[in-house]
Design a protein around this motif. Sequence first.
Motif, PDB file in Angstrom:
ATOM      1  N   VAL A 180       3.334   5.910  -5.504  1.00 12.02           N
ATOM      2  CA  VAL A 180       3.444   5.980  -6.964  1.00 12.02           C
ATOM      3  C   VAL A 180       2.279   6.775  -7.558  1.00 12.02           C
ATOM      4  CG1 VAL A 180       3.294   4.567  -9.075  1.00 12.02           C
ATOM      5  CG2 VAL A 180       4.823   3.898  -7.231  1.00 12.02           C
ATOM      6  N   ASN A 181       1.097   6.645  -6.949  1.00  7.21           N
ATOM      7  CA  ASN A 181      -0.087   7.350  -7.438  1.00  7.21           C
ATOM      8  C   ASN A 181      -0.225   8.761  -6.871  1.00  7.21           C
ATOM      9  OD1 ASN A 181      -1.201   5.355  -9.181  1.00  7.21           O
ATOM     10  ND2 ASN A 181      -1.752   4.170  -7.374  1.00  7.21           N
ATOM     11  N   GLY A 182       0.778   9.227  -6.138  1.00  5.72           N
ATOM     12  CA  GLY A 182       0.776  10.591  -5.618  1.00  5.72           C
ATOM     13  C   GLY A 182      -0.153  10.827  -4.438  1.00  5.72           C
ATOM     14  N   LYS A 183      -0.606   9.783  -3.773  1.00  4.74           N
ATOM     15  CA  LYS A 183      -1.537   9.915  -2.646  1.00  4.74           C
ATOM     16  C   LYS A 183      -0.865   9.782  -1.287  1.00  4.74           C
ATOM     17  CE  LYS A 183      -4.920  10.508  -5.320  1.00  4.74           C
ATOM     18  NZ  LYS A 183      -5.111  11.906  -5.656  1.00  4.74           N
ATOM     19  N   LEU A 184       0.434   9.470  -1.285  1.00  7.08           N
ATOM     20  CA  LEU A 184       1.157   9.317  -0.032  1.00  7.08           C
ATOM     21  C   LEU A 184       2.489  10.055  -0.152  1.00  7.08           C
ATOM     22  CD1 LEU A 184       1.102   7.980   2.778  1.00  7.08           C
ATOM     23  CD2 LEU A 184       2.311   6.044   1.764  1.00  7.08           C
ATOM     24  N   THR A 185       2.523  11.252   0.407  1.00 10.78           N
ATOM     25  CA  THR A 185       3.745  12.043   0.394  1.00 10.78           C
ATOM     26  C   THR A 185       4.684  11.549   1.487  1.00 10.78           C
ATOM     27  OG1 THR A 185       2.864  13.657   1.964  1.00 10.78           O
ATOM     28  CG2 THR A 185       2.456  14.086  -0.405  1.00 10.78           C
ATOM     29  N   LYS A 186       5.916  12.009   1.453  1.00  7.57           N
ATOM     30  CA  LYS A 186       6.872  11.637   2.502  1.00  7.57           C
ATOM     31  C   LYS A 186       6.378  12.111   3.864  1.00  7.57           C
ATOM     32  CE  LYS A 186      10.968  11.414  -0.377  1.00  7.57           C
ATOM     33  NZ  LYS A 186      12.309  11.928  -0.647  1.00  7.57           N
ATOM     34  N   LEU A 193       3.159  12.564   4.814  1.00 11.04           N
ATOM     35  CA  LEU A 193       2.045  11.709   5.242  1.00 11.04           C
ATOM     36  C   LEU A 193       2.548  10.342   5.696  1.00 11.04           C
ATOM     37  CD1 LEU A 193      -0.701  12.486   2.572  1.00 11.04           C
ATOM     38  CD2 LEU A 193      -0.744  13.070   5.007  1.00 11.04           C
ATOM     39  N   LEU A 194       3.563   9.820   5.011  1.00 12.82           N
ATOM     40  CA  LEU A 194       4.135   8.530   5.406  1.00 12.82           C
ATOM     41  C   LEU A 194       4.789   8.643   6.782  1.00 12.82           C
ATOM     42  CD1 LEU A 194       4.830   5.599   4.855  1.00 12.82           C
ATOM     43  CD2 LEU A 194       6.844   6.379   3.589  1.00 12.82           C
ATOM     44  N   ALA A 195       5.531   9.718   7.004  1.00 10.33           N
ATOM     45  CA  ALA A 195       6.164   9.920   8.309  1.00 10.33           C
ATOM     46  C   ALA A 195       5.111  10.052   9.409  1.00 10.33           C
ATOM     47  CB  ALA A 195       7.054  11.161   8.279  1.00 10.33           C
ATOM     48  N   GLN A 196       4.033  10.782   9.138  1.00 10.27           N
ATOM     49  CA  GLN A 196       2.957  10.920  10.116  1.00 10.27           C
ATOM     50  C   GLN A 196       2.341   9.558  10.449  1.00 10.27           C
ATOM     51  OE1 GLN A 196       1.738  13.576  11.877  1.00 10.27           O
ATOM     52  NE2 GLN A 196       3.492  14.704  11.090  1.00 10.27           N
ATOM     53  N   ALA A 197       2.196   8.716   9.421  1.00 12.63           N
ATOM     54  CA  ALA A 197       1.617   7.379   9.624  1.00 12.63           C
ATOM     55  C   ALA A 197       2.557   6.484  10.428  1.00 12.63           C
ATOM     56  CB  ALA A 197       1.297   6.740   8.276  1.00 12.63           C
ATOM     57  N   GLU A 198       3.832   6.520  10.093  1.00 12.46           N
ATOM     58  CA  GLU A 198       4.788   5.610  10.734  1.00 12.46           C
ATOM     59  C   GLU A 198       5.254   6.079  12.112  1.00 12.46           C
ATOM     60  OE1 GLU A 198       6.698   3.356   6.918  1.00 12.46           O
ATOM     61  OE2 GLU A 198       7.806   5.076   7.686  1.00 12.46           O
ATOM     62  N   VAL A 199       5.431   7.384  12.267  1.00  9.99           N
ATOM     63  CA  VAL A 199       5.974   7.896  13.525  1.00  9.99           C
ATOM     64  C   VAL A 199       4.868   8.237  14.527  1.00  9.99           C
ATOM     65  CG1 VAL A 199       7.351   9.754  14.553  1.00  9.99           C
ATOM     66  CG2 VAL A 199       8.020   8.791  12.350  1.00  9.99           C
ATOM     67  N   ASN A 200       3.803   8.857  14.044  1.00  9.58           N
ATOM     68  CA  ASN A 200       2.758   9.344  14.944  1.00  9.58           C
ATOM     69  C   ASN A 200       1.455   8.537  14.888  1.00  9.58           C
ATOM     70  OD1 ASN A 200       4.454  11.488  15.716  1.00  9.58           O
ATOM     71  ND2 ASN A 200       3.815  12.673  13.947  1.00  9.58           N
ATOM     72  N   ASP A 201       1.454   7.432  14.153  1.00  9.37           N
ATOM     73  CA  ASP A 201       0.251   6.600  14.008  1.00  9.37           C
ATOM     74  C   ASP A 201      -0.958   7.407  13.534  1.00  9.37           C
ATOM     75  OD1 ASP A 201       1.423   4.177  14.658  1.00  9.37           O
ATOM     76  OD2 ASP A 201       1.074   4.441  16.794  1.00  9.37           O
ATOM     77  N   GLU A 248       0.831  -1.203   0.000  1.00 13.54           N
ATOM     78  CA  GLU A 248       0.000   0.000   0.000  1.00 13.54           C
ATOM     79  C   GLU A 248       0.871   1.260   0.000  1.00 13.54           C
ATOM     80  OE1 GLU A 248      -4.108   1.380   2.194  1.00 13.54           O
ATOM     81  OE2 GLU A 248      -2.678   0.191   3.351  1.00 13.54           O
ATOM     82  N   LYS A 249       1.956   1.251   0.756  1.00 12.17           N
ATOM     83  CA  LYS A 249       2.871   2.394   0.771  1.00 12.17           C
ATOM     84  C   LYS A 249       3.388   2.686  -0.635  1.00 12.17           C
ATOM     85  CE  LYS A 249       4.616   1.496   5.410  1.00 12.17           C
ATOM     86  NZ  LYS A 249       5.800   1.073   6.179  1.00 12.17           N
TER      87      LYS A 249
END
Length: 129
Positions: free
Chosen positions: A77-83, A85-93, A71-72
């Motif tokens: 690749v489709n431009g829906k997950l920026t760096k 947003l990914l950091a917010q998901a991984e670091v801050n849940d 999913e990441k």
Amino acid sequence: MATVTFAGPTLPKDVTVYAIAGDTSTLLALAKKNNITIPFQCQDGECGSCLVKVTYLDGKTPMAIHLTEKEKVTLSVNGKLTKDLLAQAEVNDRPPPYRLACQFIVRDENIRIEFSGEPGVEPELRKSA
């Protein structure tokens, strides 16, 4: 028990269904079970055709819903997950707004799912019916 409200152009009006707490089925499986047609192709997180926008309705911090590796990549690749947003998901849940229905596991919280009706196309926002 969580409620999931589906909104998309293939539906005459928004449809709300119940998701059973502890069920590990995907959002796509829940949609299929309730005859809600979210576009999909591979069902494996690689194609991005089941792109949905998730809005949390409870007004509280969303539960940690981890992104799968597939999913990441697909969302990035489709431009829906920026760096960011990914950091917010991984670091801050903090889950990102766009997910893949075939990878998303519904938790015990009320959510609204918007989809476009076309594989991989971003859903347009519309008012609740």
